[in-house]
Design a protein around this motif. Structure first.
Motif, PDB file in Angstrom:
ATOM      1  N   GLU A 237       0.814  -1.208   0.000  1.00 43.62           N
ATOM      2  CA  GLU A 237       0.000   0.000   0.000  1.00 43.62           C
ATOM      3  C   GLU A 237       0.854   1.267   0.000  1.00 43.62           C
ATOM      4  OE1 GLU A 237      -2.880  -0.082   3.065  1.00 43.62           O
ATOM      5  OE2 GLU A 237      -3.667  -2.049   2.516  1.00 43.62           O
ATOM      6  N   ASP A 238       1.946   1.261   0.758  1.00 44.54           N
ATOM      7  CA  ASP A 238       2.798   2.445   0.809  1.00 44.54           C
ATOM      8  C   ASP A 238       3.420   2.743  -0.548  1.00 44.54           C
ATOM      9  OD1 ASP A 238       2.233   2.720   3.483  1.00 44.54           O
ATOM     10  OD2 ASP A 238       4.016   1.596   4.145  1.00 44.54           O
ATOM     11  N   VAL A 239       3.874   1.703  -1.239  1.00 46.90           N
ATOM     12  CA  VAL A 239       4.451   1.893  -2.572  1.00 46.90           C
ATOM     13  C   VAL A 239       3.383   2.368  -3.548  1.00 46.90           C
ATOM     14  CG1 VAL A 239       5.594   0.738  -4.500  1.00 46.90           C
ATOM     15  CG2 VAL A 239       6.226   0.166  -2.154  1.00 46.90           C
ATOM     16  N   ALA A 240       2.174   1.778  -3.450  1.00 44.06           N
ATOM     17  CA  ALA A 240       1.087   2.188  -4.339  1.00 44.06           C
ATOM     18  C   ALA A 240       0.756   3.663  -4.145  1.00 44.06           C
ATOM     19  CB  ALA A 240      -0.152   1.323  -4.082  1.00 44.06           C
ATOM     20  N   ARG A 241       0.716   4.111  -2.895  1.00 43.15           N
ATOM     21  CA  ARG A 241       0.437   5.530  -2.640  1.00 43.15           C
ATOM     22  C   ARG A 241       1.572   6.404  -3.179  1.00 43.15           C
ATOM     23  NH1 ARG A 241      -1.391   3.351   2.458  1.00 43.15           N
ATOM     24  NH2 ARG A 241      -3.676   3.516   2.589  1.00 43.15           N
ATOM     25  N   ALA A 242       2.801   5.936  -3.027  1.00 47.46           N
ATOM     26  CA  ALA A 242       3.936   6.702  -3.545  1.00 47.46           C
ATOM     27  C   ALA A 242       3.894   6.820  -5.068  1.00 47.46           C
ATOM     28  CB  ALA A 242       5.247   6.048  -3.110  1.00 47.46           C
ATOM     29  N   LEU A 243       3.282   5.838  -5.702  1.00 50.43           N
ATOM     30  CA  LEU A 243       3.141   5.864  -7.160  1.00 50.43           C
ATOM     31  C   LEU A 243       1.918   6.647  -7.605  1.00 50.43           C
ATOM     32  CD1 LEU A 243       4.053   2.145  -7.990  1.00 50.43           C
ATOM     33  CD2 LEU A 243       5.457   4.174  -8.401  1.00 50.43           C
ATOM     34  N   GLY A 244       1.230   7.258  -6.641  1.00 48.20           N
ATOM     35  CA  GLY A 244       0.096   8.105  -6.985  1.00 48.20           C
ATOM     36  C   GLY A 244      -1.244   7.391  -7.021  1.00 48.20           C
ATOM     37  N   ARG A 245      -1.313   6.173  -6.494  1.00 48.57           N
ATOM     38  CA  ARG A 245      -2.568   5.424  -6.497  1.00 48.57           C
ATOM     39  C   ARG A 245      -3.403   5.767  -5.261  1.00 48.57           C
ATOM     40  NH1 ARG A 245      -3.181   3.532 -11.663  1.00 48.57           N
ATOM     41  NH2 ARG A 245      -1.344   2.335 -12.317  1.00 48.57           N
ATOM     42  N   ASN A 246      -4.692   5.892  -5.480  1.00 50.40           N
ATOM     43  CA  ASN A 246      -5.632   6.082  -4.376  1.00 50.40           C
ATOM     44  C   ASN A 246      -6.105   4.704  -3.930  1.00 50.40           C
ATOM     45  OD1 ASN A 246      -7.962   6.543  -2.753  1.00 50.40           O
ATOM     46  ND2 ASN A 246      -8.247   8.549  -3.722  1.00 50.40           N
ATOM     47  N   VAL A 247      -5.510   4.192  -2.845  1.00 46.38           N
ATOM     48  CA  VAL A 247      -5.780   2.820  -2.416  1.00 46.38           C
ATOM     49  C   VAL A 247      -7.247   2.644  -2.041  1.00 46.38           C
ATOM     50  CG1 VAL A 247      -5.215   1.041  -0.718  1.00 46.38           C
ATOM     51  CG2 VAL A 247      -3.406   2.480  -1.673  1.00 46.38           C
ATOM     52  N   GLY A 248      -7.817   3.614  -1.351  1.00 52.56           N
ATOM     53  CA  GLY A 248      -9.220   3.511  -0.972  1.00 52.56           C
ATOM     54  C   GLY A 248     -10.131   3.430  -2.184  1.00 52.56           C
ATOM     55  N   ARG A 249      -9.840   4.217  -3.201  1.00 54.90           N
ATOM     56  CA  ARG A 249     -10.657   4.184  -4.416  1.00 54.90           C
ATOM     57  C   ARG A 249     -10.499   2.849  -5.151  1.00 54.90           C
ATOM     58  NH1 ARG A 249      -9.398   8.932  -8.356  1.00 54.90           N
ATOM     59  NH2 ARG A 249     -10.174  10.066  -6.519  1.00 54.90           N
ATOM     60  N   ILE A 250      -9.289   2.315  -5.159  1.00 53.55           N
ATOM     61  CA  ILE A 250      -9.059   1.020  -5.805  1.00 53.55           C
ATOM     62  C   ILE A 250      -9.920  -0.052  -5.146  1.00 53.55           C
ATOM     63  CG2 ILE A 250      -7.364  -0.802  -6.206  1.00 53.55           C
ATOM     64  CD1 ILE A 250      -5.231   1.402  -6.371  1.00 53.55           C
ATOM     65  N   ARG A 251      -9.924  -0.070  -3.823  1.00 57.03           N
ATOM     66  CA  ARG A 251     -10.704  -1.075  -3.106  1.00 57.03           C
ATOM     67  C   ARG A 251     -12.208  -0.880  -3.338  1.00 57.03           C
ATOM     68  NH1 ARG A 251      -7.137  -0.533   1.707  1.00 57.03           N
ATOM     69  NH2 ARG A 251      -5.554  -2.153   1.514  1.00 57.03           N
ATOM     70  N   LEU A 252     -12.650   0.375  -3.320  1.00 49.22           N
ATOM     71  CA  LEU A 252     -14.072   0.641  -3.500  1.00 49.22           C
ATOM     72  C   LEU A 252     -14.544   0.193  -4.880  1.00 49.22           C
ATOM     73  CD1 LEU A 252     -16.729   1.845  -2.514  1.00 49.22           C
ATOM     74  CD2 LEU A 252     -15.932   4.090  -3.351  1.00 49.22           C
ATOM     75  N   VAL A 253     -13.799   0.563  -5.912  1.00 49.96           N
ATOM     76  CA  VAL A 253     -14.166   0.155  -7.277  1.00 49.96           C
ATOM     77  C   VAL A 253     -14.121  -1.363  -7.404  1.00 49.96           C
ATOM     78  CG1 VAL A 253     -13.497   0.276  -9.708  1.00 49.96           C
ATOM     79  CG2 VAL A 253     -13.423   2.337  -8.297  1.00 49.96           C
ATOM     80  N   SER A 254     -13.128  -1.992  -6.781  1.00 47.79           N
ATOM     81  CA  SER A 254     -13.012  -3.448  -6.845  1.00 47.79           C
ATOM     82  C   SER A 254     -14.190  -4.124  -6.167  1.00 47.79           C
ATOM     83  CB  SER A 254     -11.700  -3.902  -6.195  1.00 47.79           C
ATOM     84  OG  SER A 254     -10.581  -3.373  -6.865  1.00 47.79           O
ATOM     85  N   VAL A 255     -14.589  -3.609  -5.004  1.00 46.00           N
ATOM     86  CA  VAL A 255     -15.720  -4.198  -4.293  1.00 46.00           C
ATOM     87  C   VAL A 255     -17.004  -4.060  -5.112  1.00 46.00           C
ATOM     88  CG1 VAL A 255     -17.233  -3.898  -2.288  1.00 46.00           C
ATOM     89  CG2 VAL A 255     -14.762  -3.970  -1.982  1.00 46.00           C
ATOM     90  N   ILE A 256     -17.198  -2.908  -5.744  1.00 49.78           N
ATOM     91  CA  ILE A 256     -18.384  -2.720  -6.595  1.00 49.78           C
ATOM     92  C   ILE A 256     -18.367  -3.716  -7.751  1.00 49.78           C
ATOM     93  CG2 ILE A 256     -19.549  -1.125  -8.163  1.00 49.78           C
ATOM     94  CD1 ILE A 256     -18.570   1.163  -6.366  1.00 49.78           C
ATOM     95  N   ALA A 257     -17.203  -3.858  -8.396  1.00 45.40           N
ATOM     96  CA  ALA A 257     -17.101  -4.784  -9.531  1.00 45.40           C
ATOM     97  C   ALA A 257     -17.343  -6.221  -9.094  1.00 45.40           C
ATOM     98  CB  ALA A 257     -15.724  -4.653 -10.184  1.00 45.40           C
ATOM     99  N   ILE A 258     -16.754  -6.627  -7.965  1.00 44.58           N
ATOM    100  CA  ILE A 258     -16.942  -8.002  -7.475  1.00 44.58           C
ATOM    101  C   ILE A 258     -18.402  -8.262  -7.152  1.00 44.58           C
ATOM    102  CG2 ILE A 258     -16.409  -9.562  -5.558  1.00 44.58           C
ATOM    103  CD1 ILE A 258     -13.635  -8.140  -5.468  1.00 44.58           C
ATOM    104  N   THR A 259     -19.060  -7.278  -6.539  1.00 48.64           N
ATOM    105  CA  THR A 259     -20.472  -7.441  -6.200  1.00 48.64           C
ATOM    106  C   THR A 259     -21.320  -7.614  -7.450  1.00 48.64           C
ATOM    107  OG1 THR A 259     -20.167  -6.072  -4.228  1.00 48.64           O
ATOM    108  CG2 THR A 259     -22.409  -6.423  -4.975  1.00 48.64           C
ATOM    109  N   LEU A 260     -21.084  -6.767  -8.445  1.00 46.94           N
ATOM    110  CA  LEU A 260     -21.862  -6.855  -9.679  1.00 46.94           C
ATOM    111  C   LEU A 260     -21.621  -8.190 -10.393  1.00 46.94           C
ATOM    112  CD1 LEU A 260     -21.376  -3.230 -11.070  1.00 46.94           C
ATOM    113  CD2 LEU A 260     -23.452  -4.198 -10.060  1.00 46.94           C
ATOM    114  N   LEU A 261     -20.361  -8.609 -10.466  1.00 48.10           N
ATOM    115  CA  LEU A 261     -20.023  -9.823 -11.202  1.00 48.10           C
ATOM    116  C   LEU A 261     -20.468 -11.075 -10.460  1.00 48.10           C
ATOM    117  CD1 LEU A 261     -16.433  -8.782 -12.338  1.00 48.10           C
ATOM    118  CD2 LEU A 261     -18.394  -9.121 -13.849  1.00 48.10           C
TER     119      LEU A 261
END
Length: 348
Positions: A237-261
């Motif tokens: 997570e620390d490396v992902a944030r350093a690379l400019g990734r929004n970890v919370g948004r990644i998880r939220l979008v992933s959870v929505i996609a998993i739920t739909l699928l």
């Protein structure tokens, strides 16, 4: 339940263990999928030749062949394609976002929520038809996932993989207990529930697939869109944030996609155990850890296995059939053990 969190390298090129390039391997997989689809239409209680299938699809002459091909086997194959691709994507996405190679869509309570929705619809609504309870199953899967994500997000550190896994296990255990209690107390509900719980792609109303298709498409688009970010998240997570990734948004979008699928797949055809668990491992053997390719391959390999298991179920029990959920479970358990032993997961 043991939660496995480990950092994985981000693949930037070819997998060192892959003998074929990824695009060529994907083309071969698509060719196998096409072959399996044709066999799914040809094989059954009444076997049909390729010429008969071609004629029934493009130049219908025989009412009997047309009824078998267009009325029964093509919708069945369509369900296998859609549900298989959905579960393959959901499983690969779940393992990527939680960094847990033992995760499957059920870890977020999707399957348990769908089962609880079916149980409630049968108990209070007296709904026995597939068309009636499919939406209750989808609603149950959605609510359960929201509850799991809410519980896993509590605390200062937010929705970490371990917390999501533990919250999913707790919610699933609670829902499964409630389902078991209802089934033990009401025999009529048990009779209705057991047909959904076995997992089947035959005898389904094609109209339901058309109505669930938008959810599946949106889930697939979200899953593929978030796949590059999963490569950064695999480094931590620390490396992902350093690379400019929004970890919370990644998880939220992933959870929505998993739920739909996974929610749509479970609502349409019942639980298909091990499919979302095994397929991503098979994809990684071919592609390496790059999630962009893992998700793409999973969406192709999963329907191959699902339709192949469905064909096997028709052949083994002629003139009757074994439901595909039974075949997938029977084949999936030893196959998964072989996969994890090959990859030498220390937790096993």
């Amino acid at each position: 339940m043991t939660t496995v969190e480990k950092r994985q390298p981000v693949a930037t090129g070819r997998s060192s263990g892959a003998g074929l390039s990824r695009p060529l391997g994907l083309l071969l997989a698509l060719g196998v999928l096409l072959l399996v689809c044709v066999l799914s239409i040809m094989v059954g209680t009444t076997d049909l030749g390729f010429g008969e299938v071609f004629t029934a699809v493009f130049r219908p002459e025989s009412p009997e062949a047309e009824a078998i091909v267009r009325g029964l086997r093509m919708p069945r194959t369509g369900f296998g394609l859609a549900v298989g691709a959905a579960l393959g994507l959901a499983g690969a996405l779940m393992q990527g976002v939680t960094r847990n190679p033992l995760a499957d869509p059920g870890i977020l309570g999707v399957t348990s929520g769908a089962a609880f929705g079916v149980t409630l619809s049968a108990l209070f609504g007296g709904i026995a038809s597939f068309y009636g309870y499919v939406w209750f199953a989808f609603a149950g899967a959605l609510v359960a996932t929201v509850v799991v994500f809410g519980l896993g997000s509590l605390g200062r550190d937010g929705a970490r993989p371990a917390k999501l896994a533990l919250a999913g296990a707790a919610v699933s255990a609670m829902l499964n207990s409630m389902v078991s209690a209802v089934l033990l107390l009401d025999a009529a509900t048990l009779d209705r529930y057991r047909f959904w719980a076995v997992g089947a792609i035959n005898g389904q109303d094609p109209a339901v697939l058309y109505q669930l298709l938008p959810f599946l498409i949106v889930g697939a688009v979200l899953a593929l869109a978030v796949s590059p970010a999963l490569n950064s998240l695999a480094l931590g997570e620390d490396v992902a944030r350093a690379l400019g990734r929004n970890v919370g948004r990644i998880r939220l979008v992933s959870v929505i996609a998993i739920t739909l699928l996974a929610g749509s797949a479970a609502a349409a055809c019942g639980p298909m155990v091990f499919l979302g668990l095994v397929v991503p491992h098979m994809a990684r053997i071919i592609t390496g850890p790059d999630h962009r390719w893992v998700l793409t391959y999973s969406a192709v390999i999963a329907p191959i296995l699902l339709l192949g298991a469905d064909i096997l179920g028709r052949v083994l029990a002629r003139p009757e059939e074994l439901q595909v959920g039974i075949i997938v479970a029977f084949l999936g358990a030893p196959f998964f053990i072989a996969l994890v032993r090959r990859q030498r997961l220390p937790e096993l």
